[in-house]
Design an enzyme around this catalytic site. Structure first.
Site, PDB file in Angstrom:
ATOM      1  N   LYS A 153     -17.770 -10.006  -6.939  1.00 27.08           N
ATOM      2  CA  LYS A 153     -17.192 -11.107  -7.842  1.00 27.08           C
ATOM      3  C   LYS A 153     -16.987 -10.642  -9.136  1.00 27.08           C
ATOM      4  O   LYS A 153     -15.655 -11.002  -9.597  1.00 27.08           O
ATOM      5  CB  LYS A 153     -18.140 -12.359  -7.658  1.00 27.08           C
ATOM      6  CG  LYS A 153     -18.503 -12.820  -6.108  1.00 27.08           C
ATOM      7  CD  LYS A 153     -19.283 -14.141  -6.343  1.00 27.08           C
ATOM      8  CE  LYS A 153     -20.933 -13.254  -6.268  1.00 27.08           C
ATOM      9  NZ  LYS A 153     -21.079 -12.602  -5.192  1.00 27.08           N
ATOM     10  N   ASP A 173     -16.447   1.124  -3.155  1.00 28.94           N
ATOM     11  CA  ASP A 173     -17.636   0.190  -2.421  1.00 28.94           C
ATOM     12  C   ASP A 173     -17.612   0.385  -1.225  1.00 28.94           C
ATOM     13  O   ASP A 173     -16.663   0.722  -0.566  1.00 28.94           O
ATOM     14  CB  ASP A 173     -16.837  -1.288  -3.121  1.00 28.94           C
ATOM     15  CG  ASP A 173     -17.613  -2.530  -2.703  1.00 28.94           C
ATOM     16  OD1 ASP A 173     -18.292  -2.454  -1.533  1.00 28.94           O
ATOM     17  OD2 ASP A 173     -17.999  -3.208  -3.617  1.00 28.94           O
ATOM     18  N   CYS A 204     -22.115  -2.899  -9.462  1.00 23.08           N
ATOM     19  CA  CYS A 204     -22.784  -3.029  -8.024  1.00 23.08           C
ATOM     20  C   CYS A 204     -24.297  -3.071  -8.014  1.00 23.08           C
ATOM     21  O   CYS A 204     -24.814  -3.060  -9.442  1.00 23.08           O
ATOM     22  CB  CYS A 204     -22.648  -1.531  -7.262  1.00 23.08           C
ATOM     23  SG  CYS A 204     -23.294  -0.193  -8.190  1.00 23.08           S
ATOM     24  N   THR A 231     -23.014  -3.316 -17.117  1.00 20.67           N
ATOM     25  CA  THR A 231     -23.721  -4.697 -17.311  1.00 20.67           C
ATOM     26  C   THR A 231     -24.228  -5.153 -16.132  1.00 20.67           C
ATOM     27  O   THR A 231     -24.581  -6.168 -15.913  1.00 20.67           O
ATOM     28  CB  THR A 231     -22.341  -5.586 -17.503  1.00 20.67           C
ATOM     29  OG1 THR A 231     -21.398  -5.404 -16.418  1.00 20.67           O
ATOM     30  CG2 THR A 231     -21.764  -5.349 -18.909  1.00 20.67           C
ATOM     31  N   SER A 232     -24.470  -3.948 -15.067  1.00 19.32           N
ATOM     32  CA  SER A 232     -25.017  -4.408 -13.941  1.00 19.32           C
ATOM     33  C   SER A 232     -26.669  -4.646 -13.720  1.00 19.32           C
ATOM     34  O   SER A 232     -27.161  -5.561 -14.084  1.00 19.32           O
ATOM     35  CB  SER A 232     -24.411  -3.770 -12.746  1.00 19.32           C
ATOM     36  OG  SER A 232     -24.688  -4.228 -11.597  1.00 19.32           O
ATOM     37  N   ARG A 233     -27.390  -3.388 -13.635  1.00 22.96           N
ATOM     38  CA  ARG A 233     -28.729  -3.153 -13.595  1.00 22.96           C
ATOM     39  C   ARG A 233     -28.971  -1.749 -14.224  1.00 22.96           C
ATOM     40  O   ARG A 233     -28.323  -0.784 -14.167  1.00 22.96           O
ATOM     41  CB  ARG A 233     -29.376  -3.297 -12.297  1.00 22.96           C
ATOM     42  CG  ARG A 233     -29.469  -4.928 -11.872  1.00 22.96           C
ATOM     43  CD  ARG A 233     -30.483  -5.706 -12.521  1.00 22.96           C
ATOM     44  NE  ARG A 233     -30.516  -6.930 -12.160  1.00 22.96           N
ATOM     45  CZ  ARG A 233     -29.742  -8.062 -12.657  1.00 22.96           C
ATOM     46  NH1 ARG A 233     -29.069  -7.899 -13.475  1.00 22.96           N
ATOM     47  NH2 ARG A 233     -29.974  -9.337 -12.140  1.00 22.96           N
ATOM     48  N   ASP A 257     -25.452  -3.150 -21.492  1.00 19.75           N
ATOM     49  CA  ASP A 257     -26.187  -4.533 -21.422  1.00 19.75           C
ATOM     50  C   ASP A 257     -27.546  -4.354 -20.865  1.00 19.75           C
ATOM     51  O   ASP A 257     -28.089  -5.578 -20.802  1.00 19.75           O
ATOM     52  CB  ASP A 257     -25.157  -5.545 -20.878  1.00 19.75           C
ATOM     53  CG  ASP A 257     -25.785  -6.755 -21.238  1.00 19.75           C
ATOM     54  OD1 ASP A 257     -25.980  -7.111 -22.533  1.00 19.75           O
ATOM     55  OD2 ASP A 257     -25.604  -7.649 -20.113  1.00 19.75           O
ATOM     56  N   GLU A 262     -35.881  -2.228 -19.819  1.00 22.91           N
ATOM     57  CA  GLU A 262     -35.697  -3.338 -20.569  1.00 22.91           C
ATOM     58  C   GLU A 262     -36.794  -4.238 -20.689  1.00 22.91           C
ATOM     59  O   GLU A 262     -37.087  -5.140 -21.465  1.00 22.91           O
ATOM     60  CB  GLU A 262     -34.522  -3.960 -20.256  1.00 22.91           C
ATOM     61  CG  GLU A 262     -34.291  -4.566 -19.006  1.00 22.91           C
ATOM     62  CD  GLU A 262     -32.837  -5.306 -18.673  1.00 22.91           C
ATOM     63  OE1 GLU A 262     -31.745  -4.683 -18.826  1.00 22.91           O
ATOM     64  OE2 GLU A 262     -32.859  -6.332 -18.375  1.00 22.91           O
ATOM     65  N   HIS A 294     -29.291  -7.790 -22.485  1.00 19.34           N
ATOM     66  CA  HIS A 294     -28.715  -8.333 -21.208  1.00 19.34           C
ATOM     67  C   HIS A 294     -28.363  -9.634 -21.217  1.00 19.34           C
ATOM     68  O   HIS A 294     -28.578 -10.732 -20.905  1.00 19.34           O
ATOM     69  CB  HIS A 294     -30.261  -8.436 -20.441  1.00 19.34           C
ATOM     70  CG  HIS A 294     -29.877  -8.382 -18.852  1.00 19.34           C
ATOM     71  ND1 HIS A 294     -30.818  -7.730 -17.744  1.00 19.34           N
ATOM     72  CD2 HIS A 294     -28.920  -9.427 -18.086  1.00 19.34           C
ATOM     73  CE1 HIS A 294     -30.122  -7.870 -16.871  1.00 19.34           C
ATOM     74  NE2 HIS A 294     -29.342  -8.941 -16.734  1.00 19.34           N
TER      75      HIS A 294
HETATM   76  P1  NAD Z   1     -21.360  -9.104  -5.568  1.00 18.09           P
HETATM   77  O1  NAD Z   1     -22.519  -9.082  -4.553  1.00 18.09           O
HETATM   78  O2  NAD Z   1     -20.319 -10.092  -5.594  1.00 18.09           O
HETATM   79  O3  NAD Z   1     -20.734  -7.623  -5.691  1.00 18.09           O
HETATM   80  C1  NAD Z   1     -21.329  -6.373  -5.487  1.00 18.09           C
HETATM   81  C2  NAD Z   1     -20.504  -5.452  -4.885  1.00 18.09           C
HETATM   82  O4  NAD Z   1     -21.307  -4.114  -5.085  1.00 18.09           O
HETATM   83  C3  NAD Z   1     -20.201  -5.808  -3.675  1.00 18.09           C
HETATM   84  O5  NAD Z   1     -18.890  -5.556  -3.207  1.00 18.09           O
HETATM   85  C4  NAD Z   1     -21.046  -4.639  -2.637  1.00 18.09           C
HETATM   86  O6  NAD Z   1     -20.500  -4.192  -1.577  1.00 18.09           O
HETATM   87  C5  NAD Z   1     -20.945  -3.417  -3.740  1.00 18.09           C
HETATM   88  N1  NAD Z   1     -21.801  -2.379  -3.518  1.00 18.09           N
HETATM   89  C6  NAD Z   1     -23.153  -2.390  -2.731  1.00 18.09           C
HETATM   90  N2  NAD Z   1     -23.393  -0.955  -2.927  1.00 18.09           N
HETATM   91  C7  NAD Z   1     -22.587  -0.141  -3.382  1.00 18.09           C
HETATM   92  C8  NAD Z   1     -22.742   1.083  -3.712  1.00 18.09           C
HETATM   93  N3  NAD Z   1     -23.260   1.955  -3.235  1.00 18.09           N
HETATM   94  N4  NAD Z   1     -21.594   1.396  -4.342  1.00 18.09           N
HETATM   95  C9  NAD Z   1     -20.458   0.804  -4.905  1.00 18.09           C
HETATM   96  N5  NAD Z   1     -20.404  -0.746  -4.563  1.00 18.09           N
HETATM   97  C10 NAD Z   1     -21.630  -1.021  -3.972  1.00 18.09           C
HETATM   98  O7  NAD Z   1     -22.196  -9.222  -6.991  1.00 18.09           O
HETATM   99  P2  NAD Z   1     -21.645  -9.761  -8.627  1.00 18.09           P
HETATM  100  O8  NAD Z   1     -22.171 -11.037  -8.523  1.00 18.09           O
HETATM  101  O9  NAD Z   1     -20.240  -8.941  -8.576  1.00 18.09           O
HETATM  102  O10 NAD Z   1     -22.500  -8.846  -9.426  1.00 18.09           O
HETATM  103  C11 NAD Z   1     -22.801  -7.475  -9.559  1.00 18.09           C
HETATM  104  C12 NAD Z   1     -24.015  -7.072 -10.114  1.00 18.09           C
HETATM  105  O11 NAD Z   1     -23.986  -7.441 -11.638  1.00 18.09           O
HETATM  106  C13 NAD Z   1     -25.272  -7.685  -9.748  1.00 18.09           C
HETATM  107  O12 NAD Z   1     -25.936  -7.233  -8.664  1.00 18.09           O
HETATM  108  C14 NAD Z   1     -26.296  -7.881 -11.060  1.00 18.09           C
HETATM  109  O13 NAD Z   1     -27.163  -6.563 -10.850  1.00 18.09           O
HETATM  110  C15 NAD Z   1     -25.261  -7.715 -12.091  1.00 18.09           C
HETATM  111  N6  NAD Z   1     -25.452  -8.747 -13.177  1.00 18.09           N
HETATM  112  C16 NAD Z   1     -25.488  -8.710 -14.209  1.00 18.09           C
HETATM  113  C17 NAD Z   1     -25.650  -9.925 -15.015  1.00 18.09           C
HETATM  114  C18 NAD Z   1     -25.844  -9.394 -16.712  1.00 18.09           C
HETATM  115  O14 NAD Z   1     -25.852 -10.451 -17.345  1.00 18.09           O
HETATM  116  N7  NAD Z   1     -25.627  -8.297 -17.285  1.00 18.09           N
HETATM  117  C19 NAD Z   1     -25.392 -11.055 -14.837  1.00 18.09           C
HETATM  118  C20 NAD Z   1     -25.034 -11.327 -13.306  1.00 18.09           C
HETATM  119  C21 NAD Z   1     -25.185 -10.281 -12.661  1.00 18.09           C
END
Ligand code: NAD
Length: 328
Positions: A153, A173, A204, A231-233, A257, A262, A294
């Site tokens: 997403k 992905d 991811c 911005t992920s983890r 982020d 953290e 974050h």
């Molecule tokens: P999502 O589940 O819609 O998308 C994650 C994508 O990562 C999927 O398409 C999945 O197939 C892919 N993926 C899985 N393993 C992978 C790999 N080894 N290599 C590449 N891609 C891979 O999730 P999303 O809603 O897009 O969110 C993504 C991440 O953002 C979350 O997991 C979360 O950690 C992070 N997040 C951060 C914040 C923030 O405030 N900084 C807020 C929300 C989410």
């Protein structure tokens, strides 16, 4: 349901209280959930938690012994929950799968633009009467190659925005998505993405397979001077490897982020404290590193959606004993 809401900040109280139409009894607790604080939820049927709360087996054991039946995450990621332990203890885990992917994607673009065009430095300079441009040179995004790791997403919205800048977008992905292709992304192996991208943004989830995706070995494969945005983890990046990458010039700019250690630091005002994290403090010394706390999700729309879905999850679980947003 009687829910103990851990890691409560004033904004959590504001948005959750406003969305609490179901009349759940919410006890707002400031501490983070850990083995030491778990007893605060004694007498509650469930806990409502966020990204830094610990839901390891020992913590879940304590919660279970106190009668907890539900863990309601106020976030999408669930890497802080021992799902096997939760299942064995009969504790249902629910989450907010999507609340505003745009908030995170837009923030990632903000980090990129700030690092590139140095808005933060110009802002401070001009306010001090320094109108010099020395050291502020950036680069055009137009025509650059952007690598997007994770095209779910958030990744897809990030792709759309970067295509708007007329960037070439490479994606990686394990599940290739036609929607991402339609947006103009080309799926490539990770090695190709590393070698060809001027900018890389991580979208991811954190899992055993993505832990330290950016490590000493992968840093060597990056295009020299790459801008890396996370911005992920935090633990997607080995921070020590990133420091070496910055020192060698492989990483030209780093926008974080999230940071692997953290927890206990981000979201707290530690301005009067000695911060006992030498890696974080080293990262903060670099002029080409920007770290935020974050914050990417932190928009009005996201907070409203998180509160509405979280309360909806609790209501659904209370009525049916299951929930569509259950994490399995
Ligand atoms: P999502 O589940 O819609 O998308 C994650 C994508 O990562 C999927 O398409 C999945 O197939 C892919 N993926 C899985 N393993 C992978 C790999 N080894 N290599 C590449 N891609 C891979 O999730 P999303 O809603 O897009 O969110 C993504 C991440 O953002 C979350 O997991 C979360 O950690 C992070 N997040 C951060 C914040 C923030 O405030 N900084 C807020 C929300 C989410």
């Amino acid at each position: 349901m009687k829910m103990a809401v851990f890691s409560s900040k004033p904004y959590d109280k504001q948005f959750l209280s406003a969305a609490n139409n179901g009349g759940h009894s919410l006890k707002f607790l400031e501490p983070r959930l850990t083995a030491e604080t778990a007893s605060l939820s004694s007498g509650y049927e469930g806990v409502c938690v966020f990204v830094h709360d610990e839901l390891s087996r020992p913590v879940l054991d304590i919660l279970s012994s106190q009668g907890c039946r539900l863990v309601a995450l106020r976030c999408a990621g669930f890497n802080n929950v021992d799902l096997v332990a939760a299942q064995e203890l009969g504790i249902t885990v629910v989450r907010v799968p999507a609340y505003s992917p745009a908030s995170v994607a837009e923030f990632a673009v903000g980090l990129l633009l700030t690092l590139n065009r140095k808005f933060h430095r110009s802002y401070n300079r001009v306010r001090e009467g320094n109108f010099s441009l020395d050291g502020l040179v950036g680069f055009d995004l137009e025509g650059k190659t952007v690598g997007v790791i994770g095209t779910g997403k958030i990744g897809q919205i990030f792709i759309r925005i970067m295509r708007g800048f007329d960037c070439r977008v490479l994606a990686h992905d394990p599940h290739e998505d036609n929607a991402a292709k339609k947006l103009g992304a080309t799926y490539v192996p990770l090695e190709t993405l590393f070698a060809e991208s001027d900018i890389i943004s991580l979208h991811c989830p954190l899992m055993p397979s993505t832990h330290h995706l950016i490590n000493t070995e992968s840093v060597l494969k990056l295009k020299a001077g790459v801008t890396l945005i996370n911005t992920s983890r935090g633990a997607l990046i080995d921070s020590s490897a990133a420091i070496e990458g910055i020192k060698s010039g492989k990483i030209g700019a780093l926008g974080l982020d999230v940071y692997e250690e953290e927890s206990g630091i981000f979201y707290e005002n530690l301005s009067e404290c000695i911060i006992d994290d030498d890696i974080l403090m080293r990262l903060l010394t670099f002029p080409n590193v920007m770290i935020t706390s974050h914050q990417a999700f932190f928009t009005k729309e996201a907070l409203e959606n998180i509160a509405r879905t979280t309360l909806g999850n609790i209501t659904e679980f209370a009525g049916a004993g299951t929930c569509v947003n259950q994490v399995k």
